[in-house]
Each structure stands twice: as C-alpha cells, then as structure tokens.
Design a protein around this motif. Structure first.
Motif, PDB file in Angstrom:
ATOM      1  N   THR A 158       0.958  -1.201   0.083  1.00 48.55           N
ATOM      2  CA  THR A 158      -0.018   0.240   0.077  1.00 48.55           C
ATOM      3  C   THR A 158       0.778   1.425  -0.011  1.00 48.55           C
ATOM      4  O   THR A 158       1.897   1.287   0.629  1.00 48.55           O
ATOM      5  CB  THR A 158      -0.917  -0.165   1.189  1.00 48.55           C
ATOM      6  N   TYR A 160      -0.703   4.112   0.996  1.00 45.00           N
ATOM      7  CA  TYR A 160      -1.315   4.881   1.865  1.00 45.00           C
ATOM      8  C   TYR A 160      -2.113   3.773   2.996  1.00 45.00           C
ATOM      9  O   TYR A 160      -2.502   3.045   2.657  1.00 45.00           O
ATOM     10  CB  TYR A 160      -2.484   5.979   1.410  1.00 45.00           C
ATOM     11  N   GLY A 161      -2.148   4.455   3.891  1.00 41.27           N
ATOM     12  CA  GLY A 161      -2.678   3.642   5.103  1.00 41.27           C
ATOM     13  C   GLY A 161      -4.273   3.890   5.411  1.00 41.27           C
ATOM     14  O   GLY A 161      -4.374   4.774   6.462  1.00 41.27           O
ATOM     15  N   THR A 179       4.674  -0.923   3.024  1.00 41.48           N
ATOM     16  CA  THR A 179       4.387   0.597   2.418  1.00 41.48           C
ATOM     17  C   THR A 179       5.188   1.049   1.417  1.00 41.48           C
ATOM     18  O   THR A 179       6.453   0.830   1.515  1.00 41.48           O
ATOM     19  CB  THR A 179       4.446   1.362   3.861  1.00 41.48           C
TER      20      THR A 179
END
Length: 197
Positions: A158, A160-161, A179
């Motif tokens: 990802t 963004y979280g 990330t």
C-alpha cells in the motif's frame, strides 16, 4: 511522463545489479542455471484469463479464521510460487526478477480479475497484493481469493494507510503489510521466511 521514465531507468539499473549479483551467487544450493532458464519462459496465456464470476464472495465484516485443513488446489510439482498483483509495471518487474533469482516461480498481474482466475487453476504459495488498483481494489481481490482459497499467505502492498481497508484486510487473514516505497530486500526476506517456515 518524465517521472515514469526516471522510474523505469532506476528499475532497469536495479535489475542489472540483481542479475550481476545472481551470476556471482551461481552454485548456491538449490539454484541452477537450468532452473532459472525454465523460470524465465513465460506463458502469456496465464495473464489473459477473465474472471468467470464473483459468486461466493465472503462478507467483508466477518473476521477471518483459518480452517484446519488446506483448501483444495491443483497440485503441481516444482518450486514455490509467488503471485504479484500490482498495477505498477516497474514494481512487478523488480519483484519478479528478485524472486526468480531465488528460484521461485512467479505469476504477475496488473489487475485482480486474471489473478483470481489463475489462482483457481494454479498452485500459488504466496501473494503480494496491491491495495489500490483500477479494476478491483485489493480488498475486492482478497475477498475473491478467500472465497476460493482460505489458506494462501497474502501480504498487502500500500502507498497509503486507509484504516478501514487495512482492518478489512486483517479480518481476511492478512498479517503482513508493505508500505511503498518499500525496501526490496525486506520484502524478499519476509516472503522467503514464510515460504521456508
């Protein structure tokens, strides 16, 4: 456009370095030139199968509990397999190169539909899945994966979280998250540890 060209040049440089390091490591136990050559032969048809349907998709809010027995999959001899599902070509190329140098078989897809269809027909031991993709997002793909195979290891990638999506992924059995931008060595070591564990 310039940004994409710079990224592509960086990836190509990284691939060149990995290839040189791979030739220096030749002779390691379990790594043969014949094996690497056969792994580089790609079957384009594997990446072109459409998703037949999304029937049987599990509810997103129900917690994932692994079953006691493995899900039925087509048994195949050969090295462990890794599936990479990411819409960014440079990331897929780099990950594929890294894992093939380790003697793994790699399937790569730019979208979820073909990935899910291939999972129904091929043995897959580990999946690296991007959270944000254009046709199906990572949670939709993961839900479809779990409808077919509830035991395969999946790690999410990802940039963004999004807390809701990360929580949904955890409920579907994901414990590993990378990330972007990630350290390629960290991803490699994590995947190899799971496959060898």
């Amino acid at each position: 456009m310039l940004y994409m060209l710079i990224i592509l040049l960086i990836v190509l440089a990284a691939l060149f370095i990995w290839r040189r390091a791979g030739t220096k490591r030749a002779g390691r136990p379990g790594e043969t030139q014949e094996g690497l050559t056969s792994l580089n032969n790609r079957d384009a048809r594997e990446n072109e199968r459409p998703l037949a349907s999304r029937a049987g998709v599990a509810e997103e809010d129900r917690a994932y509990t692994p079953p006691t027995s493995a899900a039925p999959v087509i048994e195949e001899n050969g090295p462990p397999t890794v599936m990479i599902v990411d819409d960014q070509t440079a990331i897929r190329m780099l990950l594929r190169e890294v894992f093939e140098l380790e003697g793994l078989r790699v399937f790569e897809f730019s979208h979820g539909k073909s990935a899910v269809e291939t999972l129904k027909q091929k043995r897959v031991d580990y999946i690296l899945l991007d959270l944000k993709m254009p046709d199906m997002d990572g949670i939709e793909v993961l839900t479809a994966i779990r409808a077919h195979n509830r035991t395969v290891d999946v790690a999410m990638i990802t940039a963004y979280g999004d807390p809701l999506k990360l929580d949904a992924a955890r409920k579907l059995g994901v414990t590993t998250f990378f990330t972007k931008p990630f350290e390629i060595d960290d991803v490699k070591q994590s995947v190899l540890a799971r496959l060898n564990g």
